[in-house]
Design a protein around this motif. Structure first.
Motif, PDB file in Angstrom:
ATOM      1  N   GLN A  75       9.458  -0.932  10.506  1.00 28.68           N
ATOM      2  CA  GLN A  75       8.402  -0.739  11.496  1.00 28.68           C
ATOM      3  C   GLN A  75       7.286   0.138  10.958  1.00 28.68           C
ATOM      4  O   GLN A  75       6.102  -0.106  11.223  1.00 28.68           O
ATOM      5  N   LEU A  76       7.641   1.150  10.204  1.00 29.85           N
ATOM      6  CA  LEU A  76       6.626   1.996   9.570  1.00 29.85           C
ATOM      7  C   LEU A  76       5.742   1.162   8.642  1.00 29.85           C
ATOM      8  O   LEU A  76       4.516   1.311   8.623  1.00 29.85           O
ATOM      9  N   THR A  77       6.374   0.300   7.867  1.00 25.95           N
ATOM     10  CA  THR A  77       5.619  -0.556   6.953  1.00 25.95           C
ATOM     11  C   THR A  77       4.664  -1.458   7.713  1.00 25.95           C
ATOM     12  O   THR A  77       3.491  -1.608   7.342  1.00 25.95           O
ATOM     13  N   ARG A  78       5.138  -2.071   8.796  1.00 29.28           N
ATOM     14  CA  ARG A  78       4.270  -2.955   9.579  1.00 29.28           C
ATOM     15  C   ARG A  78       3.113  -2.199  10.204  1.00 29.28           C
ATOM     16  O   ARG A  78       1.982  -2.705  10.258  1.00 29.28           O
ATOM     17  N   LEU A  79       3.377  -0.996  10.671  1.00 25.05           N
ATOM     18  CA  LEU A  79       2.306  -0.209  11.271  1.00 25.05           C
ATOM     19  C   LEU A  79       1.251   0.155  10.231  1.00 25.05           C
ATOM     20  O   LEU A  79       0.049   0.048  10.483  1.00 25.05           O
ATOM     21  N   ALA A  80       1.687   0.565   9.053  1.00 26.28           N
ATOM     22  CA  ALA A  80       0.731   0.931   8.001  1.00 26.28           C
ATOM     23  C   ALA A  80      -0.054  -0.280   7.510  1.00 26.28           C
ATOM     24  O   ALA A  80      -1.218  -0.161   7.104  1.00 26.28           O
ATOM     25  N   ALA A  81       0.569  -1.456   7.546  1.00 29.44           N
ATOM     26  CA  ALA A  81      -0.070  -2.660   7.015  1.00 29.44           C
ATOM     27  C   ALA A  81      -0.893  -3.417   8.039  1.00 29.44           C
ATOM     28  O   ALA A  81      -1.476  -4.458   7.709  1.00 29.44           O
ATOM     29  N   ALA A  82      -0.992  -2.912   9.259  1.00 25.05           N
ATOM     30  CA  ALA A  82      -1.725  -3.629  10.304  1.00 25.05           C
ATOM     31  C   ALA A  82      -3.178  -3.872   9.894  1.00 25.05           C
ATOM     32  O   ALA A  82      -3.847  -2.982   9.371  1.00 25.05           O
ATOM     33  N   GLN A  83      -3.641  -5.069  10.159  1.00 21.56           N
ATOM     34  CA  GLN A  83      -5.007  -5.454   9.786  1.00 21.56           C
ATOM     35  C   GLN A  83      -6.048  -4.569  10.457  1.00 21.56           C
ATOM     36  O   GLN A  83      -7.142  -4.336   9.909  1.00 21.56           O
ATOM     37  N   GLU A  84      -5.746  -4.065  11.642  1.00 20.46           N
ATOM     38  CA  GLU A  84      -6.706  -3.229  12.366  1.00 20.46           C
ATOM     39  C   GLU A  84      -7.154  -2.030  11.547  1.00 20.46           C
ATOM     40  O   GLU A  84      -8.330  -1.638  11.567  1.00 20.46           O
ATOM     41  N   TRP A  85      -6.234  -1.409  10.827  1.00 20.10           N
ATOM     42  CA  TRP A  85      -6.599  -0.237  10.013  1.00 20.10           C
ATOM     43  C   TRP A  85      -7.482  -0.634   8.828  1.00 20.10           C
ATOM     44  O   TRP A  85      -8.350   0.112   8.409  1.00 20.10           O
ATOM     45  N   ARG A  86      -7.257  -1.813   8.310  1.00 19.97           N
ATOM     46  CA  ARG A  86      -8.029  -2.240   7.136  1.00 19.97           C
ATOM     47  C   ARG A  86      -9.492  -2.502   7.497  1.00 19.97           C
ATOM     48  O   ARG A  86     -10.389  -2.227   6.695  1.00 19.97           O
ATOM     49  N   THR A  87      -9.718  -3.042   8.690  1.00 25.47           N
ATOM     50  CA  THR A  87     -11.108  -3.253   9.090  1.00 25.47           C
ATOM     51  C   THR A  87     -11.819  -1.927   9.302  1.00 25.47           C
ATOM     52  O   THR A  87     -13.022  -1.813   9.037  1.00 25.47           O
ATOM     53  N   VAL A  88     -11.086  -0.914   9.770  1.00 23.76           N
ATOM     54  CA  VAL A  88     -11.682   0.426   9.888  1.00 23.76           C
ATOM     55  C   VAL A  88     -11.981   0.989   8.508  1.00 23.76           C
ATOM     56  O   VAL A  88     -13.047   1.568   8.255  1.00 23.76           O
ATOM     57  N   ALA A  89     -11.040   0.823   7.581  1.00 24.31           N
ATOM     58  CA  ALA A  89     -11.244   1.327   6.220  1.00 24.31           C
ATOM     59  C   ALA A  89     -12.452   0.677   5.564  1.00 24.31           C
ATOM     60  O   ALA A  89     -13.203   1.322   4.826  1.00 24.31           O
ATOM     61  N   ASN A  90     -12.666  -0.608   5.836  1.00 26.13           N
ATOM     62  CA  ASN A  90     -13.791  -1.314   5.221  1.00 26.13           C
ATOM     63  C   ASN A  90     -15.142  -0.803   5.701  1.00 26.13           C
ATOM     64  O   ASN A  90     -16.165  -1.032   5.050  1.00 26.13           O
ATOM     65  N   ALA A  91     -15.155  -0.120   6.856  1.00 27.15           N
ATOM     66  CA  ALA A  91     -16.404   0.430   7.376  1.00 27.15           C
ATOM     67  C   ALA A  91     -16.735   1.785   6.757  1.00 27.15           C
ATOM     68  O   ALA A  91     -17.817   2.330   6.993  1.00 27.15           O
TER      69      ALA A  91
END
Length: 418
Positions: A249-265
């Motif tokens: 579950q920790l892995t899935r939470l860290a890998a969520a696409q939502e965080w990546r779109t924030v990082a890209n900004a």
């Protein structure tokens, strides 16, 4: 809520050095520092060796090396957004700004069903200084089995850089005690390290657990998730045996696409500074340490040879003793913090300072010989009366004498590479 309650100026400086990973959550500094940036590692070691007594932990914060990300690892299936693996498909968004509230709501949407409280978040909106803060979110989550603090931070790092490489390795067990650690490669090439450890590396509060998942994508998106088995990382009673999210579950939470779109900004990460001469010494510190150890000592454990810090655990038949060395070029800017009128100055301008005091644990002893050449080249050697900095003393004093440590620190081979 999640801030460290201990008002220690050194720890405040350390927290600042770890802002990339810490964000709004002041997590276990030693465990995070073990995978910290090279320049942060340099600063922390300077501050640690500058004082004696109760501060041995950040010497070992220099333990951290480089692990080149390469094909292999443990491939996993494509990771769904939600920790509960039930997220609905969403429109493809490559980058988005996020408000404080949106960061909180995103974290809540990715967690299993439960009650939320003490919510806080930091979005991507520029501050008055026109700087984009490190986005983060945190809250207290209760799934009916006990309240637990959970936090996430989002950032960007140089792909293949020091931070990215160090995030992809488990810390040295001799330096950082933990129950389990696993590094795996996801189907998209991202690397995630899940560490199941403790808030206090020396286990002085043995039941306070800290589990983290640190993920770096091939393009440098950097997400760190932390969770505890208490409503705060410090100064709160343990509410459950383990934190609420298991490693998957920790892995899935860290890998969520939502965080990546924030990082890209976020802005492009700044180039990571290189430490002058570090490439030479990273390959020779351990070899030099082993070669310079006094005769009659059995080496029972040792560090890898891929960092700017090295250690060996030795035994002279009277108990294990940890010996550490750090070699640093160009340190004149902090000479005033490390040496004073009580320090010895040799004819060639080399300065020598000796410190003898307690280690992190009440029964530990830490001896340090700190040397700096006239041109700023520094060698620091420390020894303990225990096999690690986090276990009870195994003997009354370290296995090396101050005279032996002084001779080792002043040896020319640290800089000749011989």
């Amino acid at each position: 809520m999640f801030a460290d309650q201990h008002e220690d100026p050194f720890e405040e400086r350390l927290a600042a050095a770890l802002h990339e990973t810490g964000g709004g959550f002041d997590t276990d500094r030693t465990a995070l520092a073990a995978r910290g940036e090279a320049h942060g590692r340099r600063t922390r070691f300077v501050r640690r060796a500058a004082v004696a007594g109760g501060t041995a932990g950040v010497v070992l914060a220099c333990v951290g090396g480089a692990l080149v990300l390469r094909p292999g690892g443990t491939a996993t299936e494509a990771v769904p957004s939600s920790v509960t693996a039930s997220a609905k498909p969403k429109p493809s968004i490559t980058a988005r700004l996020a408000t404080d509230e949106e960061m909180i709501e995103t974290l809540k949407s990715l967690l299993p069903k439960g009650d939320f409280s003490e919510e806080r978040g930091t979005g991507t909106e520029p501050t008055d200084a026109r700087k984009v803060p490190a986005p983060s979110a945190g809250l207290v989550f209760d799934d009916g089995k006990g309240a637990a603090a959970i936090g996430v931070t989002v950032g960007r790092v140089q792909p293949g850089g020091t931070t990215a490489r160090q995030a992809a390795r488990c810390p040295d067990r001799v330096a950082i005690p933990y129950d389990a650690c696993n590094t795996s490669r996801l189907a998209d090439g991202s690397v995630v390290t899940v560490l199941q450890g403790y808030e206090y590396p020396d286990r002085r509060v043995a039941d306070t657990k800290l589990w983290t998942a640190e993920l770096v994508t091939p393009t440098g998106q950097h997400i760190t998730v932390s969770e505890w088995n208490a409503a705060a990382e410090k100064d709160k009673p343990v509410t459950r045996t383990d934190p609420p999210l298991n490693p998957a579950q920790l892995t899935r939470l860290a890998a969520a696409q939502e965080w990546r779109t924030v990082a890209n900004a976020l802005p492009e990460p700044l180039p990571e500074p290189e430490l002058p001469g570090s490439d030479l010494h990273a390959r020779t510190d351990l070899l030099a340490l082993l070669a310079l150890l006094p005769k009659g000592l059995k080496v029972t454990a040792k560090s890898s040879d891929d960092g700017d810090f090295a250690y060996a655990v030795v035994d002279d038949g009277k108990g294990r003793s940890m010996v550490q060395v750090n070699v640093q070029p160009d340190m004149l800017d902090v000479a005033g913090d490390l040496f004073d009128s009580s320090s010895e100055t040799l004819p060639d301008g080399t300065r020598v300072a000796v410190q003898q005091g307690p280690g992190d644990r009440g029964d530990q002893v830490m001896w340090t010989v700190d040397t700096m050449r006239a041109d700023g080249r520094r060698v620091v050697i420390s020894a303990f009366n225990a096999g690690t900095q986090n276990e009870p003393a195994t003997r009354e004093t370290p296995a090396l004498t101050i005279a032996q440590m002084r001779e080792m620190a002043l040896d020319a081979r640290w800089w000749s590479g011989s």
